[in-house]
Design a protein around this motif. Structure first.
Motif, PDB file in Angstrom:
ATOM      1  N   GLY A 106       0.821  -1.198   0.000  1.00  0.00           N
ATOM      2  CA  GLY A 106       0.000   0.000   0.000  1.00  0.00           C
ATOM      3  C   GLY A 106       0.856   1.248   0.000  1.00  0.00           C
ATOM      4  N   MET A 124      -3.176   0.954  -4.123  1.00  0.00           N
ATOM      5  CA  MET A 124      -2.706  -0.350  -3.662  1.00  0.00           C
ATOM      6  C   MET A 124      -2.045  -1.084  -4.823  1.00  0.00           C
ATOM      7  N   CYS A 155      -6.605  -4.944   3.878  1.00  0.00           N
ATOM      8  CA  CYS A 155      -5.813  -3.713   3.927  1.00  0.00           C
ATOM      9  C   CYS A 155      -6.493  -2.705   4.836  1.00  0.00           C
TER      10      CYS A 155
END
Length: 641
Positions: A355, A363, A448
């Motif tokens: 990221g 990303m 994430c």
């Protein structure tokens, strides 16, 4: 703003001050469209079993959190607001190592008033601990730890404030950062660092590095110190971490832009002007964040305009060979790397998820050309392959877009150095500060942390929606559905065909942090697995243990007031991806970020990082606050968690 005030700014606020971004991102628009079409608790918001939810194609929500037997071996810890660490009943914690503690017996002694002198400052444990990994062979365990950035007011003499004030100060700060490799062992007195272990090593801002990948040898990386463009000195602002299946450590260069400045008015060519703007390198003649450039010409872009191009990479370190030279892998892209989470595709190719931690960035995913063979050649696995960037669709699907010369109009070397521009060229989805990514070892899925974006949907002084560095408006989208996103969320994706190497995936939101005690309904109350007992904001660090439990660490607002009432200090929580349950496990001292997590080889000890405590932690009243690593164990010495 005074120099001393600049030192107190977060990296996000520093970038906003120097390079304001738009406040809304593409990802928010995707989520907003998906939510408005199918309702807030449908489609994209699904916190139950990834296998059950993502296999449907519709990503329908679930109430799996209700009526399930908990897998957690602890009772939830209430929020705390004091200056120390708390863990649940039945657990205990102790300090393993603090900034300034010796790794070698010849290291200078720590002075409670002035810290560590410059001479020998590269022989002690570094400042502001962050990502870490534990490696073990036989009975030897090595803990490798990032030291992200300095705190000049603490690290330098107490009477000094603000930016670095001498060349000697700069060297000292450079030594306190980077990476510490150290042997650790558990004995009768608990865990301790093995001082003078032959494996102990400090890697800092002046350590020689090798550059490999498509950008190695390119003119953009050539400097007076290295006209070949294949070597550099130092690794910078080392945030999250990662590891490889062949046993090496990956350290991730994040907010490197703050180390550079200029002593002269600049006349930049088009390439450097665009590069510095997109990556936030300050081009004004002023002291800057750390003032390196006033004393070390390597960081003065009026003298060395290519030097910033040699920072912002994933760096590979062999922890078992203290004589090895770390390698900067340009093939994995140049941006503000948070961490690096690896997976293996079914055919053996290596996949690395990454990221870019800034509002409105992207990303990424790396897929190696060659396959990993235990004991085989690994030299090409992080240098030959394909870099991708994520595109999220509002129907709950997504695609990894290959960053190729044909699709970006850039050469392979330019893609490696100007990766952000390459992502923009293929219309990747802008995100709310992608932080740590974690791959689930018990299911083919990854997560994430999208930590926050307080400026998404807000207007600038002219009444226009704020933009990111590429000029794209930051408006709500599917994975980032809220304007003024103070709380953050965690996005989850499952690659098609159970193949992390696949180019397509399904996605949902595992959790949306919020505050149901302040907001009674709607997205700011958070998802259904958020309640008055487990409030948190700004998910940042994240690891998934071998049982599949998700450990979430926070770096957010801890004033415990207003929008954040009831949340207390920053913390670490455990989440069950099957039931959706989330419980608070640990709280840090006020002012700190809880960041970095790994386990001992037997999983009976948890190593946790406490960064920049606001209280005199861990030594108590009258001492300097010292970033530390603590060890957490169960009283009965059973498995942690």
């Amino acid at each position: 703003m005074k120099d001393a005030d600049i030192q107190d700014l977060s990296f996000d606020d520093w970038d906003e001050l120097k390079f304001p971004r738009k406040t809304t991102q593409d990802f928010d628009e995707v989520v907003e469209r998906a939510i408005s079409r199918r309702g807030f608790l449908g489609s994209v918001l699904a916190f139950g079993s990834g296998a059950a939810v993502m296999g449907t194609g519709m990503l329908k929500g679930t109430t799996a959190v209700a009526g399930q037997t908990s897998r957690f071996a602890f009772e939830q810890l209430p929020p705390q607001t004091d200056g120390t660490v708390h863990v649940p009943d039945g657990y205990n914690w102790n300090t393993l190592v603090r900034w300034g503690d010796p790794l070698f017996s010849d290291a200078p002694e720590f002075d409670a008033a002035t810290g560590i002198p410059t001479e020998g400052s590269d022989r002690v444990f570094g400042e502001n601990t962050d990502g870490m990994e534990l490696f073990h062979i036989g009975g030897t365990e090595l803990l490798v730890v990032n030291s992200e950035y300095p705190n000049p007011k603490i690290n330098l003499a107490v009477e000094q404030e603000g930016a670095s004030m001498s060349a000697d100060d700069v060297v000292r700060l450079q030594n306190f950062q980077g990476v510490s490799v150290m042997e650790v062992t558990e004995g009768e007195n608990g865990w301790e660092v093995v001082v003078d272990s032959p494996y102990n090593r400090r890697i800092h801002h002046r350590t020689p590095m090798v550059i490999d990948g498509p950008a190695a040898g390119h003119d953009l990386l050539k400097t007076d110190d290295d006209p070949t463009g294949t070597a550099s000195l130092g690794t910078f602002n080392n945030c999250g971490s990662g590891r490889t299946p062949w046993g090496t450590y990956l350290t991730c260069e994040e907010n490197f832009n703050g180390y550079f400045g200029t002593t002269e008015e600049l006349s930049l060519d088009e390439v450097h002007a665009a590069s510095f703007k997109r990556y936030g390198v300050n081009t004004d003649v002023e002291p800057g964040r750390y003032n390196y450039h006033s004393f070390d010409p390597r960081f003065d872009i009026s003298k060395n305009p290519n030097e910033p191009h040699r920072a912002g990479y994933i760096v590979e370190i062999d922890p078992w060979n203290p004589d090895s030279t770390p390698v900067k892998h340009t093939a994995l892209g140049r941006f503000k790397h948070e961490n690096a989470a690896y997976a293996l595709a079914p055919d053996g190719r290596v996949v690395v998820y990454m990221g870019d931690d800034e509002r409105g960035e992207y990303m990424y995913k790396w897929v190696s050309r060659d396959v990993y063979v235990p004991g085989g050649d690994t030299s090409t696995l992080l240098s030959e392959g394909q870099l991708h960037v994520a595109k999220f669709n509002d129907d709950g699907t997504g695609i990894w877009l290959a960053l190729t010369p044909e699709d970006t109009g850039m050469t392979e070397a330019e893609i490696s150095v100007f990766t952000r521009m390459a992502g923009t060229a293929v219309s990747a989805t802008t995100m709310d500060r992608p932080e740590w990514i974690a791959v689930n070892p018990t299911a083919v899925e990854a997560y994430c942390c999208l930590t926050n974006n307080s400026r998404r949907g807000a207007l600038d002084d002219d009444g226009n929606i704020r933009t990111n560095a590429a000029g794209e408006p930051m408006v709500p989208n599917a994975p980032n559905p809220r304007e003024v996103n103070r709380y953050g969320q965690i996005v989850r994706w499952r690659p098609h065909n159970d193949d992390h190497g696949a180019s397509t995936f399904d996605w949902d939101l595992y959790v949306m942090a919020g505050n149901p005690t302040v907001h009674t309904d709607g997205p700011y109350a958070g998802s259904a697995n958020i309640n008055a007992g487990n409030l948190f904001n700004s998910p940042d660090g994240m690891q998934i243990d071998t049982t599949g439990l998700i450990w979430i660490q926070t770096d957010g607002d801890d004033d415990n007031e207003g929008e954040f009432a009831g949340m207390g200090n920053n913390q670490m929580l455990a989440g069950d991806p099957v039931t959706g349950e989330i419980r608070r496990f640990l709280t840090g001292p006020n002012g700190c970020e809880v960041t970095g997590l790994t386990w001992s080889a037997d999983r009976r000890t948890m190593f946790v990082g406490i960064q920049h405590p606001g209280s005199p932690f861990p030594d108590g009243e009258g001492s300097l606050p010292r970033s530390s690593i603590i060890v957490v164990k169960r009283d009965d010495n059973a498995l942690v968690g």
